[in-house]
Write an enzyme that holds these catalytic residues in place. Structure first.
Site, short mmCIF file in Angstrom:
data_model
loop_
_atom_site.label_atom_id
_atom_site.label_comp_id
_atom_site.label_asym_id
_atom_site.label_seq_id
_atom_site.Cartn_x
_atom_site.Cartn_y
_atom_site.Cartn_z
N ASN A 100 -64.04 20.17 -71.09
CA ASN A 100 -64.58 19.40 -69.97
C ASN A 100 -66.05 19.05 -70.18
O ASN A 100 -66.50 17.94 -69.87
CB ASN A 100 -64.42 20.18 -68.66
CG ASN A 100 -62.98 20.30 -68.21
OD1 ASN A 100 -62.10 19.62 -68.72
ND2 ASN A 100 -62.73 21.18 -67.25
N ARG A 131 -59.31 6.30 -70.94
CA ARG A 131 -60.34 6.98 -71.73
C ARG A 131 -59.76 8.10 -72.60
O ARG A 131 -59.05 8.98 -72.11
CB ARG A 131 -61.41 7.54 -70.81
CG ARG A 131 -62.59 8.18 -71.53
CD ARG A 131 -63.59 8.70 -70.54
NE ARG A 131 -64.25 7.61 -69.82
CZ ARG A 131 -64.68 7.71 -68.56
NH1 ARG A 131 -64.49 8.81 -67.88
NH2 ARG A 131 -65.30 6.69 -68.00
N HIS A 139 -54.30 1.82 -63.10
CA HIS A 139 -54.12 3.26 -62.95
C HIS A 139 -52.91 3.58 -62.08
O HIS A 139 -52.52 4.75 -61.95
CB HIS A 139 -55.39 3.85 -62.34
CG HIS A 139 -55.49 5.33 -62.40
ND1 HIS A 139 -55.44 6.14 -61.28
CD2 HIS A 139 -55.62 6.18 -63.46
CE1 HIS A 139 -55.55 7.40 -61.63
NE2 HIS A 139 -55.66 7.46 -62.94
#
EC number: 2.7.4.1
Length: 695
Positions: free
Chosen positions: A44, A400, A430
């Site tokens: 992350n 991404r 999306h």
């Protein structure tokens, strides 16, 4: 009406990762799972630096003091990031390493290896590692080599002179990505234990052999993180797919935003790296351990002992679809809901398999965002084309870090004759939907699947999400109009029941929030409960604050970044924010509005972020079936409001704290749902329900 300043988004992201890191420190969590959480936080953080840090760094380097990105923000975020990294390595050194060793799992350093182990390591180095290494000594003919994003490297200072009599003292050694970062010692050298060696220690032990007649005076591992967010002007390229392929080739060499070095790296070498990559001291991270904790996740798979892992959990097949011969026929009776990962993702594949094998199915349309590099779903779409069905795939090439996989799938689909489109120029698609058109007699009938998460069977075992199967003519008609819009970029579709970003979704959410506020102010009762991954859209935040000041009771279940400052006396005391961190990644988006006697419940692909509301194609759809509405409110909202084991509650100062429970075994929402679905005969949708109440 004055509202409190919003919380900083980047610091909120780092605070979320602090909550995840807490799981690596919890002794009640299985040992290898703790190591996995440590690795997740590192992954992350890598993405945070790759995506979020470049603008802040630019502001610091240019001494910008006003605007969206400032030098002060860079310094504040960097301080928080350094604190988080220090916590990671403290947990690794003082908690995880001792716990691993106490259970017979050890990463053996060079100094602790027996003569037999050293011989094995040396043989591995000579046969598997050394042939791939090429140290570069820096001089005018050999400038600092290109260093790829997140690659492992060594910087070395040498004494003496080279073969030509020159005193070039600095050398760079790049470590090939193909080499595993952890190696298991063979059983005959392990004495019944799980003994491993790290690749950096293997190289370090034999480093001087790479520089004959030179002495290694100083050295350090180092790793560069680079800005990796692809930027492609869709209106200025003739072929988006080719432009993205070219951009992917450059991603590994974007602007440097962070350099990690060993804690004992000499200042001389650290300063050289900062100058080379044009980074301030705040971007230098000295770490007490491996410079890449992401790759330490390999330890989980190398050891792979069930006693150190979460107990196995097998999702159940949705009760409403068990024993049915045809999903299509079942959907004619009513909509069906599946709650992953407690229920299986398999019905989605079964629905698509049925469509592929059914000669009466004429067309299949699907959105693809993150489906993985090895996907049965994509193979089924290709098979559908080969069987003569019209297949349309809306592939989001700009998902991404999944760009390459999606480009490859787009090319494979096109190669067999599928119609592949990339959605609306300038916006990511999306939305998650699958639409199947079937000939039934003289009519065409549509069957749809909508989801809060991706069409990815692997993540469906790890993420909480909702799958919604329907043959409702109104909903599937809306889906058809959305697909037409995505393919043709025709006029904005007029939808009967769905809400679609960037056109109506934000406006509808603002209207519902305002209605709840007005109902509360009129004494009729206003209630909002919303579950999402992130809350950063300023318009929605301000609307929530205003509704809260009018008396609406608001509970927000926000896993990650939340910029709304809750529980501030006199300003937002009617708003409560909690974050749920557990075994599974909370990913479902559910929005409930109680407006007097009216109730409105939506499922959605969208978080309440500015990008989702204004720069993406997103969908939200109302749930009107009383039994399904009951089930969603019970499982996805009420249960989460009463969790004590996984919850973190936002405090008035913007920090988060775990609630204190009087129970010996605090209520754990994920465990409760796992238990519920292990009982194969229990159908929670049959239960009565109550409106969500104030916690």
């Amino acid at each position: 009406m004055q509202f409190p300043a919003m919380l900083d988004r980047d610091e909120s992201i780092l605070a979320f990762n602090t909550r995840v890191l807490d799981w690596a420190a919890r002794e009640e969590v299985p040992l290898l799972e703790r190591m996995r959480y440590l690795s997740i936080v590192s992954s992350n953080l890598d993405e945070f630096f790759e995506v979020r840090m470049a603008d802040l760094l630019d502001a610091a380097q240019n001494h910008i003091h006003e605007g969206d990105f400032t030098e002060r923000q860079f310094l504040s975020v960097s301080t928080k990031a350094h604190e988080l990294v220090a916590q990671q390595y403290d947990i690794l050194r003082y908690s995880l390493y001792p716990a691993l060793e106490a259970n017979g799992i050890t990463i053996v350093s060079h100094g602790a290896r027996t003569p037999e182990q050293r011989r094995w390591v040396k043989n591995y180095f000579e046969t598997q590692v050394r042939p791939l290494l090429l140290p570069v000594s820096l001089d005018p003919a050999h400038p600092f080599p290109q260093v790829a994003n997140k690659s492992l490297n060594f910087i070395v200072k040498l004494a003496g002179r080279d073969a030509l009599g020159r005193s070039n003292s600095i050398a760079i050694l790049k470590v090939p990505r193909a080499l595993p970062r952890l190696l298991r010692l063979p059983p005959h050298l392990s004495g019944g234990k799980d003994l491993l060696v790290s690749l950096p220690s293997v190289i370090r032990a034999h480093l001087e052999e790479l520089f004959p007649n030179r002495e290694v005076e100083q050295l350090s591992q180092f790793r560069i993180t680079r800005h990796s967010d692809l930027a492609v002007d869709e209106e200025d390229v003739s072929n988006l797919r080719m432009a993205l392929r070219e951009g992917l080739q450059q991603r590994h060499y974007g602007k440097a935003v962070r350099v990690e070095v060993s804690s004992n790296c000499p200042d001389e070498l650290a300063d050289l790296l900062c100058r080379q990559f044009d980074l301030p001291q705040q971007s230098l991270y000295r770490v007490h351990g491996p410079v890449n904790l992401v790759r330490m996740g390999m330890l989980v798979d190398l050891v792979n002992k069930q006693e150190f892992l979460f107990p196995p959990f097998a999702p159940s097949y949705p009760q409403a679809l068990r024993g049915v011969d045809s999903i299509f026929e079942r959907l004619k009776e009513g909509d069906v809901l599946a709650h992953q990962p407690f229920e299986s993702f398999e019905p989605v594949l079964d629905m698509l398999r049925e469509a592929v094998n059914d000669p009466n199915v004429l067309a299949i349309k699907q959105t693809i965002y993150r489906t993985g590099s090895d996907s049965e779903l994509m193979s089924l779409l290709r098979e559908a084309v080969r069987r003569g069905k019209e297949v349309t795939a809306v592939v989001e090439l700009k998902a991404r870090f999944d760009e390459e996989a999606n480009i490859n799938w787009a090319e494979k689909l096109e190669s067999v004759g599928a119609q592949v489109v990339y959605g609306v120029v300038g916006m990511k698609t999306h939305a998650k939907m699958l639409l199947i058109t079937r000939r039934e007699g003289k009519k065409l009938k549509r069957y749809g699947h909508l989801a809060t998460g991706n069409y990815n069977p692997r993540t469906a075992r790890l993420y909480t999400d909702l799958s919604y199967f329907t043959a409702d003519d109104v909903l599937t008609g809306d889906m058809q109009r959305v697909f037409v819009h995505l393919a043709s970029q025709s006029e904005i579709p007029r939808l009967s029941r769905m809400q679609m970003a960037p056109y109506t979704l934000q406006e509808t959410m603002l209207q519902r929030i305002a209605q709840a506020g007005r109902a509360a102010a009129a004494g009729k009762g206003g209630r909002i409960v919303a579950k999402m991954n992130a809350l950063t859209d300023e318009a929605l935040i301000l609307a929530l604050l205003e509704a809260g000041q009018k008396g609406a009771q608001i509970d927000l279940i926000v896993r990650g970044a939340c910029m709304l400052h809750a529980q501030v006396p006199g300003l937002s005391e009617n708003i409560r924010v909690r974050s749920i961190i557990g075994r599974f990644l909370e990913h479902s988006r559910v929005f409930y509005f109680g407006i007097g006697e009216e109730e409105h419940l939506y499922l959605s692909s969208a978080d309440w972020m500015n990008r989702n509301m204004l720069r993406r194609i997103e969908l939200a759809w109302p749930v009107t079936d009383p039994e399904l509405k009951t089930r969603i409110i019970d499982e996805c909202l009420l249960a989460y409001e009463y969790d004590e084991a996984l919850s973190w509650q936002m405090q008035a100062d913007g920090s988060y704290a775990r609630p204190q429970s009087p129970l010996e075994h605090p209520r754990n929402v994920q465990r409760a749902l796992m238990t519920r679905y292990l009982n194969a005969g229990k159908d929670s949708s049959k239960k009565g329900r109550k409106k969500p109440g104030k916690t």
